[in-house]
Design a protein around this motif. Structure first.
Motif, mmCIF file in Angstrom:
data_model
loop_
_atom_site.group_PDB
_atom_site.id
_atom_site.type_symbol
_atom_site.label_atom_id
_atom_site.label_comp_id
_atom_site.label_asym_id
_atom_site.label_seq_id
_atom_site.Cartn_x
_atom_site.Cartn_y
_atom_site.Cartn_z
ATOM 1 N N THR A 175 0.797 -1.231 0.000
ATOM 2 C CA THR A 175 0.000 0.000 0.000
ATOM 3 C C THR A 175 0.831 1.283 0.000
ATOM 4 N N SER A 227 -3.971 -6.021 -2.076
ATOM 5 C CA SER A 227 -4.425 -4.647 -2.294
ATOM 6 C C SER A 227 -5.942 -4.584 -2.380
ATOM 7 N N VAL A 242 -8.168 -2.308 0.371
ATOM 8 C CA VAL A 242 -8.833 -1.080 -0.055
ATOM 9 C C VAL A 242 -10.257 -1.056 0.472
#
Length: 682
Positions: A231, A308, A312
């Motif tokens: 990230t 990811s 998110v």
């Protein structure tokens, strides 16, 4: 230290009437029961002694996370524990007899003294460790990118350093930036902290918070490094699941309510990581993410998944799928009834607190519920889903043992499905005891081939020893561990608790306990009448209902001095308006109680499996109560609107049979017959 030998009675020797193991052997057994490997030599000298304890990380490095401190004068007593496991237990040698009140007071003083000594020694060790790790950290070299552990995890160095023997070393800082201790990681991933260092609430941050965005929190260094690389956002290493709560609290304090905090929990088979992450998120307004497979975020990446996408913040239809949203028009028309364990009283998998004054009979009543479930019989006129029951007798196990024997004698049953644990459990001093209960459930289920339906914890005070009952910070983790047990075992969890000083305000302690549970039941004794009232009910419509019970004395034998020894069992009290809501009796209630009294007075007859009372028996009772023969005759006529019988027939409570009536209410009839058929007091 003051010489307390006069108070404690000088050197200890076992009582002649009961053979007991030497105190040293008892302490060794207690350590092993707690999951520790005891030292070869035991000293009862009132000093702290450390030992390796056999916990993960100690072999080969010479550290000694286990400790004990026991006084040998008088009755040997003290404490032992393991700093790595985060557990601590009190110890008192069994001397073969019950302690006197003076000895109990002396024992309490001795435990308080051992705690003060332990705390002082721990503070000194923390100070020494802090000074030592500062020198080690400054002198350590930067780790090489090809370090075996970094290569195994597929991560970069991220500021980690290396010791002279090749181990990785990573720091733990306090909120003000003070280095508190270090964690060492060997090539295979074995981890241990610097001996004596303080770890609670300490952390390390990878990356900076210069740019706006989320701040992530993870358990271990490799997990945090993986998240940071995925990230580019800052990630805080909390180092353990139990540390997620205090660390998240400090981050919220440091960065304010506007900072987005995301806790990335490990997906443990035991549920420990998820539980602590959930608690930290609820307490401090943080979002929680858990990999959908077992393992941590690093495992998730190494198995080829997209971390990811997991991290998110989900929006749109993705969050609908993630949260398993159900729209109203998608619901079927078939009613899904709650999975009741005791009809109308508690459900399978629920959390229940039973509280009341001392001597109100709450333990006797809890054992009667346990017996009904274990034997598959009705519980105060309510059906049960039978199964195994585990009773955690952390308070007065000898008393529970004798009460179970009384139940076997009174009900003529073998109680093969009721299991009692006499070893004290403490859900405040770490996760170990909660894990042991989960493993116990699995072991008992395998042996018996049946599911455990109910676990009883007696009492909350003993199972949270050392905690401040009025503190959410202390009791929150305790209740979370009870949740952990309930979730892992799918059994209902009944916790026995005490009233506060003001009985009108309910159970004592932190108000969050009541908010946390599904069902709350108050046990009372007033003017010789005992009752349990449902004061909170989340899933069932029984709030406000009251069950009446009484204690039947069971003679068990003779004491060691030759006098009769007895205990009690809880049974339905049909004469005190069984199973009626706790409110002012109505005319219907009064009439029904009168008819019940007549049934008992006429030898408790039955017809076709239902309680039967004759017209003459009811008339005789009314006359005995002071009514004239003429009035008594009129009151028992079914045709008279001012009588006792007509309203009972209209309500469906009675049905005519022969020259009398049978009771038609199933719960009431079952309770009456169960009480009638119970064995009489010897």
């Amino acid at each position: 230290m003051a010489d307390l030998s006069n108070i404690f009675g000088g050197p200890w020797s076992p009582a002649p009437e009961k053979l007991v193991a030497p105190p040293e052997a008892q302490l060794i057994d207690a350590m092993r029961a707690a999951g520790l490997e005891p030292p070869d030599q035991i000293y009862f000298d009132g000093k702290i002694h450390r030992f390796k304890s056999g916990t993960k990380g100690s072999p080969g490095h010479g550290d000694k996370p286990g400790w004990y401190l026991v006084f040998g004068d008088g009755i040997p007593a003290g404490r032992f524990g393991c700093w790595r496991m985060g557990m601590e237990q009190t110890f008192r040698a069994d001397i073969g007899r019950t302690l006197t009140q003076t000895e109990e007071m002396s024992h309490a003083m001795r435990l308080a003294e051992s705690k003060a000594l332990r705390d002082a020694a721990l503070e000194r060790q923390h100070q020494v460790a802090s000074e030592t790790v500062e020198q080690i950290w400054v002198g350590a070299q930067a780790a090489l990118p090809d370090h075996p552990y970094l290569s195994k995890k597929g991560i970069g160095v991220h500021g980690a350093r290396a010791t002279g023997d090749g181990r990785l070393v990573v720091p733990l800082y306090d909120q003000d930036g003070t280095l508190s201790t270090l964690q060492y990681i060997d090539h295979e991933g074995g981890k241990l902290y610097h001996p004596g260092g303080q770890t609670g609430g300490k952390f390390w941050q990878l990356g900076s918070l210069d740019e706006p965005g989320p701040l992530y929190v993870a358990e271990g260094f490799a997990t945090a490094a993986t998240i940071h690389e995925t990230t580019t956002r800052p990630v805080v290493v909390a180092y353990s699941a139990s540390n997620l709560v205090p660390v998240t609290g400090k981050l919220r304090e440091m960065h304010g309510p506007g900072q987005e905090i995301v806790i990335v929990a490990d997906n443990d088979a035991s549920g420990v990581g998820q539980r602590y992450a959930k608690q930290a998120g609820a307490n401090y307004g943080a979002r929680t993410v858990v990999p959908p497979i077992q393992g941590d975020a690093n495992d998730y990446v190494q198995e080829g998944h997209d971390l990811s996408a997991l991290l998110v913040h989900q929006t749109g239809t993705a969050v609908i799928d993630k949260l398993k949203v159900v729209f109203g028009d998608q619901l079927g028309n078939d009613y899904e009834a709650p999975d009741e364990l005791v009809e109308g009283l508690m459900t399978i998998g629920s959390s229940v607190v039973v509280y009341g004054d001392s001597n109100s009979g709450k333990t006797f009543w809890a054992l009667s519920v346990a017996t009904a479930i274990a034997t598959g019989t009705d519980c105060y006129g309510r059906q049960t889903d039978s199964g195994l029951v585990i009773y955690l007798a952390s308070e007065a196990p000898a008393s529970i043992r004798s009460r179970m024997q009384a139940i076997k004698k009174y009900h003529k049953c073998n109680l093969e499905n009721l299991v009692m644990v006499p070893v004290p459990m403490n859900f405040y001093n770490g996760d170990q005891d909660a894990h042991d209960v989960i493993e116990l459930v699995r072991a008992v289920e395998e042996i018996k081939g049946r599911p455990v339906r109910l676990i009883i914890g007696d009492t909350l005070s003993r199972m949270s020893a050392g905690a401040n009952e009025n503190s959410g910070e202390d009791m929150g983790p305790v209740m979370a561990r009870f949740d952990q047990v309930a979730t892992a075992t799918k059994a209902a969890l009944m916790i026995i608790h005490h009233n506060g000083k003001d009985a009108a305000k309910g159970a004592r302690g932190w108000s969050g306990i009541r908010a946390h549970i599904d069902t709350e039941i108050e046990v009372q004794e007033r003017d010789g009448i005992r009752s349990v009232t449902v004061t909170k009910q989340r899933e069932l419509p029984s709030k406000g209902e009251t069950i009446y019970f009484k204690l039947e004395v069971v003679e068990m034998g003779v004491s060691k001095f030759g006098s009769p020894a007895s205990t009690c069992v809880a049974v339905p009290d049909t004469e005190s308006n069984t199973n009626k809501p706790h409110k002012k009796p109505t005319k219907h209630d009064e009439n029904m109680r009168t008819i019940e009294r007549a049934w008992w007075a006429s030898n408790a007859e039955d017809r076709d499996g239902l309680p039967y009372v004759s017209r003459s028996a009811l008339r005789d009772l009314l006359i005995k109560d002071g009514m004239s023969e003429r009035t008594a005759k009129n009151k028992t006529e079914a045709s008279r609107s001012d009588g006792i019988i007509k309203s009972m027939l209209n309500a469906g409570a009675l049905e005519p049979m022969e020259d009398g009536w049978v009771f038609k209410n199933e719960a009431q009839a079952s309770a009456m017959l169960m009480q009638r058929n119970a064995p009489k007091r010897p």
